[in-house]
Scaffold this motif. Structure first.
Motif, mmCIF file in Angstrom:
data_model
loop_
_atom_site.group_PDB
_atom_site.id
_atom_site.type_symbol
_atom_site.label_atom_id
_atom_site.label_comp_id
_atom_site.label_asym_id
_atom_site.label_seq_id
_atom_site.Cartn_x
_atom_site.Cartn_y
_atom_site.Cartn_z
ATOM 1 N N ARG A 52 -4.910 3.356 -14.588
ATOM 2 C CA ARG A 52 -4.435 2.096 -14.020
ATOM 3 C C ARG A 52 -2.981 2.255 -13.601
ATOM 4 O O ARG A 52 -2.202 2.939 -14.269
ATOM 5 C CB ARG A 52 -4.569 0.969 -15.057
ATOM 6 N N ARG A 86 0.833 -1.210 0.000
ATOM 7 C CA ARG A 86 0.000 0.000 0.000
ATOM 8 C C ARG A 86 0.867 1.259 0.000
ATOM 9 O O ARG A 86 0.573 2.226 -0.715
ATOM 10 C CB ARG A 86 -0.938 -0.006 1.217
ATOM 11 N N ARG A 125 2.270 1.828 -3.467
ATOM 12 C CA ARG A 125 1.254 2.329 -4.392
ATOM 13 C C ARG A 125 0.987 3.816 -4.152
ATOM 14 O O ARG A 125 0.849 4.602 -5.093
ATOM 15 C CB ARG A 125 -0.030 1.510 -4.242
ATOM 16 N N LYS A 141 1.659 6.768 -6.977
ATOM 17 C CA LYS A 141 0.651 7.707 -7.468
ATOM 18 C C LYS A 141 1.107 9.146 -7.291
ATOM 19 O O LYS A 141 0.901 9.992 -8.173
ATOM 20 C CB LYS A 141 -0.672 7.468 -6.730
ATOM 21 N N GLN A 187 -6.801 -8.472 -5.944
ATOM 22 C CA GLN A 187 -6.092 -7.538 -5.080
ATOM 23 C C GLN A 187 -5.243 -8.221 -4.015
ATOM 24 O O GLN A 187 -4.335 -7.626 -3.445
ATOM 25 C CB GLN A 187 -7.094 -6.597 -4.414
ATOM 26 N N SER A 215 0.517 -0.072 -12.024
ATOM 27 C CA SER A 215 1.124 -1.355 -11.685
ATOM 28 C C SER A 215 2.612 -1.143 -11.439
ATOM 29 O O SER A 215 3.189 -0.136 -11.857
ATOM 30 C CB SER A 215 0.908 -2.390 -12.796
ATOM 31 N N ASP A 266 -3.177 -2.822 -9.615
ATOM 32 C CA ASP A 266 -4.325 -2.348 -8.860
ATOM 33 C C ASP A 266 -5.579 -3.110 -9.283
ATOM 34 O O ASP A 266 -5.503 -4.139 -9.957
ATOM 35 C CB ASP A 266 -4.486 -0.829 -8.999
ATOM 36 N N GLU A 267 -6.730 -2.600 -8.888
ATOM 37 C CA GLU A 267 -7.988 -3.317 -9.124
ATOM 38 C C GLU A 267 -8.542 -3.098 -10.528
ATOM 39 O O GLU A 267 -9.563 -3.701 -10.901
ATOM 40 C CB GLU A 267 -9.032 -2.871 -8.092
#
Length: 346
Positions: free
Chosen positions: A282, A87, A90, A94, A248, A284, A228-229
């Protein structure tokens, strides 16, 4: 909300390539037709390999090797990497991609590893609607150009170490399964050649007419993907494209060209691609287990399907092919003469 000036000029580049190549959108749409089938990759619980009894370990090894041979892809859960670390990585990823395009493109972030689209594209179908940072593991600890990304560098260091350990454990399983000592692959992969690739696939107003990442195989031993989802990953299975259903709770592992060559085609490096989305972006992160550039990639047994070649020679040939033809050719370039006829009849 992410402002439009954070993304590279993909739309204008796409329009320019369409104009220069004389392509019609219908031609591109036909090649990128919607996949009708969604698949769930083989799901392997690594807790049996890490903490199980002997029978459980043997069963887990069998699952890994079977998936590597039949699919070239599989998912792993209970892999030993904390969800909190995933987490954090990620979140930092971002934050990085929300920077302005000018900062990403010109400020030397993460050792000047930023790339977008496809520098060698001559037609729209060769354009990847994505941006990425492709960072060698031994460069992660270098000082970031901008202080605001120091926290990213720290998290990446921990993340890379965990991925390295997981990749080596899986490589050990695959090598030992072929009756070889683990050091045959284990010792030639280190931080000087292994990479992390942070991927971002922006919203695409002309989806599904373009690729997020063009069809390809990976040029390493194996890849570990944390996505990600948002769906988008597709792979070739039984001569057709299938969409991978996001999970996930799992990491995705796929075999690269070098393991296919080393295993004499027992393990499969499978073509895959990423499709873009018109409504949502998206993200990854991919880890690539690679050998040193002067390492000779031979075969685990004779006769060998492929010629012996160094990783540097393999990469150089790939780059030359992409420059000359617009696409990767890869392993077929290195078939032994007596094997070429066999492969041509498949």
């Amino acid at each position: 909300m992410i402002h439009s000036n954070t993304n590279p000029p993909l739309l204008s580049t796409y329009a320019h390539l369409v104009h220069c190549s004389g392509e019609a959108l219908g031609d591109i749409r036909h090649k990128n037709e919607v996949v009708m089938e969604e698949c769930e990759l083989p799901l392997i619980d690594l807790s049996s390999l890490i903490n199980g009894n002997e029978a459980e370990k043997v069963a887990c090894v069998s699952e890994i090797c079977k998936a590597s041979s039949e699919w070239g892809f599989f998912q792993v859960v209970n892999h030993g990497i904390s969800l909190e670390l995933l987490r954090k990585m990620r979140t930092e990823q971002k934050k990085l991609f929300e920077s302005s395009f000018e900062k990403k493109d010109s400020c030397g972030l993460l050792n000047k590893s930023y790339r977008w689209g496809n520098q060698t594209a001559t037609t729209a179908k060769q354009l990847s609607w994505s941006e990425a940072f492709h960072v060698p593991l031994n460069k992660i600890s270098d000082e970031a150009y901008c202080q605001e990304f120091n926290s990213l560098r720290e998290v990446m260091g921990t993340y890379a170490g965990e991925m390295q350990n997981l990749a080596r454990m899986l490589a050990r399983v695959l090598v030992t399964n072929m009756g070889k000592e683990r050091e045959e692959v284990y010792n030639i992969c280190d931080e000087s050649t292994c990479f992390l690739r942070l991927n971002h696939y922006p919203i695409c107003p002309i989806a599904p007419e373009v690729f997020g990442l063009i069809p390809h195989t990976d040029s390493d031993f194996l890849t570990i993907l944390h996505q990600d989802e948002v769906g988008g990953l597709q792979l070739m299975k039984d001569f057709k494209w299938v969409a991978v259903k996001p999970n996930q709770d799992a990491l995705i592992v796929n075999i690269g060209d070098l393991f296919q060559a080393w295993s004499n085609d027992v393990y499969k490096s499978v073509e895959h691609k990423v499709m873009v989305n018109a409504n949502v972006e998206r993200h990854s992160i991919a880890y690539f287990l690679c050998p040193s550039y002067d390492s000779v990639i031979g075969s685990c047994k004779e006769p060998s399907v492929y010629k012996k070649i160094t990783f540097a020679e393999y990469r150089s040939q790939i780059q030359q092919d992409v420059k000359n033809t617009g696409q990767k050719i890869g392993l077929p370039r290195f078939l032994n003469c007596d094997q070429s006829l066999d492969h041509s009849t498949l």
